[in-house]
Write a protein that holds these residues in place. Structure first.
Motif, PDB file in Angstrom:
ATOM      1  N   HIS A 106      50.166  33.512  46.445  1.00  0.00           N
ATOM      2  CA  HIS A 106      49.142  32.524  46.552  1.00  0.00           C
ATOM      3  C   HIS A 106      47.855  33.081  46.467  1.00  0.00           C
ATOM      4  O   HIS A 106      47.377  33.806  47.505  1.00  0.00           O
ATOM      5  N   LEU A 107      47.305  32.980  45.435  1.00  0.00           N
ATOM      6  CA  LEU A 107      45.918  33.510  45.124  1.00  0.00           C
ATOM      7  C   LEU A 107      44.825  32.597  45.339  1.00  0.00           C
ATOM      8  O   LEU A 107      44.768  31.666  44.884  1.00  0.00           O
ATOM      9  N   PHE A 112      38.879  36.007  47.518  1.00  0.00           N
ATOM     10  CA  PHE A 112      39.386  37.113  47.289  1.00  0.00           C
ATOM     11  C   PHE A 112      40.613  37.412  48.147  1.00  0.00           C
ATOM     12  O   PHE A 112      40.593  38.560  48.859  1.00  0.00           O
ATOM     13  N   THR A 113      41.271  36.440  48.313  1.00  0.00           N
ATOM     14  CA  THR A 113      42.544  36.499  49.378  1.00  0.00           C
ATOM     15  C   THR A 113      44.020  36.209  48.638  1.00  0.00           C
ATOM     16  O   THR A 113      43.988  35.260  47.794  1.00  0.00           O
ATOM     17  N   ALA A 114      44.897  37.137  48.952  1.00  0.00           N
ATOM     18  CA  ALA A 114      46.358  37.011  48.210  1.00  0.00           C
ATOM     19  C   ALA A 114      47.288  36.867  49.411  1.00  0.00           C
ATOM     20  O   ALA A 114      47.141  37.827  50.261  1.00  0.00           O
ATOM     21  N   GLU A 121      48.927  38.932  54.151  1.00  0.00           N
ATOM     22  CA  GLU A 121      47.782  38.901  53.473  1.00  0.00           C
ATOM     23  C   GLU A 121      46.779  39.865  52.964  1.00  0.00           C
ATOM     24  O   GLU A 121      46.628  40.734  53.953  1.00  0.00           O
ATOM     25  N   LEU A 122      46.442  39.973  51.809  1.00  0.00           N
ATOM     26  CA  LEU A 122      45.385  40.863  51.441  1.00  0.00           C
ATOM     27  C   LEU A 122      43.969  40.278  51.363  1.00  0.00           C
ATOM     28  O   LEU A 122      43.916  39.245  50.559  1.00  0.00           O
TER      29      LEU A 122
END
Length: 189
Positions: A106-107, A112-114, A121-122
């Protein structure tokens, strides 16, 4: 022995599913041999100094995404030099890997989170944003990458020692410091 709680079963199930997903995805197959060497390194502190277009960003993102499959709800951080470089370099590479490996992340490009289906979570940071350093304090990370280390104007030594290392301690996380050659003589990088 006491029966497992619902939370423990859920965590075990998520870890098993994550391991199956990682094996099925074969993310490491997307890397060149020299990139695999850096990603498979057992060191918790990794420095990569290469020329431009060598695949540093790609290797680090694949390492992070690969680790995300095994660590439900874990946090990951990628520090780009600026918000523009995050938007123009790091984010498109993440989108490409997501599509190529069919990760179904889920982008949220406005943040700017994945986020992976297991809750890992990145977050990608631009180091030119106000108070970006403070966003690290009090968090636990599995991986932190600092990109373009030769170009930072803050003290990387202080940032790493006082801010990043404490965030990696609890989960025995990995610090990536990557960049291209620059004026690095006598600096922490």
């Amino acid at each position: 022995a006491p029966p497992e709680t619902a939370n423990e079963v859920s965590n075990a199930d998520m870890l098993a599913r994550a391991a199956e997903l990682r094996a099925a995805l074969g993310l490491l197959s997307l890397l060149a041999d020299c990139q695999k060497g850096a990603v498979l390194c057992h060191s918790r502190r990794r420095a990569v100094l290469t020329g431009r277009r060598a695949g540093k960003t790609n290797a680090v993102l694949i390492d992070i995404l690969n680790d995300m499959t095994s660590w439900p709800r874990a946090r990951y951080a990628y520090v780009a030099l600026t918000a523009d470089s995050a938007r123009d370099i790091v984010w498109p590479e993440l989108v490409r890997i997501n599509e190529q490996a069919d990760l179904d992340l889920h982008l949220v490009d406005s943040r700017f989170t994945a986020r992976a289906s297991n809750g890992a979570e990145l977050k990608i940071f631009g180091a030119d944003q106000p108070k970006w350093v403070d966003r690290f304090r009090g968090k636990k990370y599995r991986r932190v990458c600092i990109d373009e280390c030769a170009s930072f104007t803050i003290s990387l030594r202080d940032f790493v020692r006082e801010v990043v290392r404490p965030t990696l301690m609890d989960l025995r996380g990995v610090l990536w410091m990557i960049g291209t050659p620059g004026k690095i003589e006598g600096t922490y990088w």
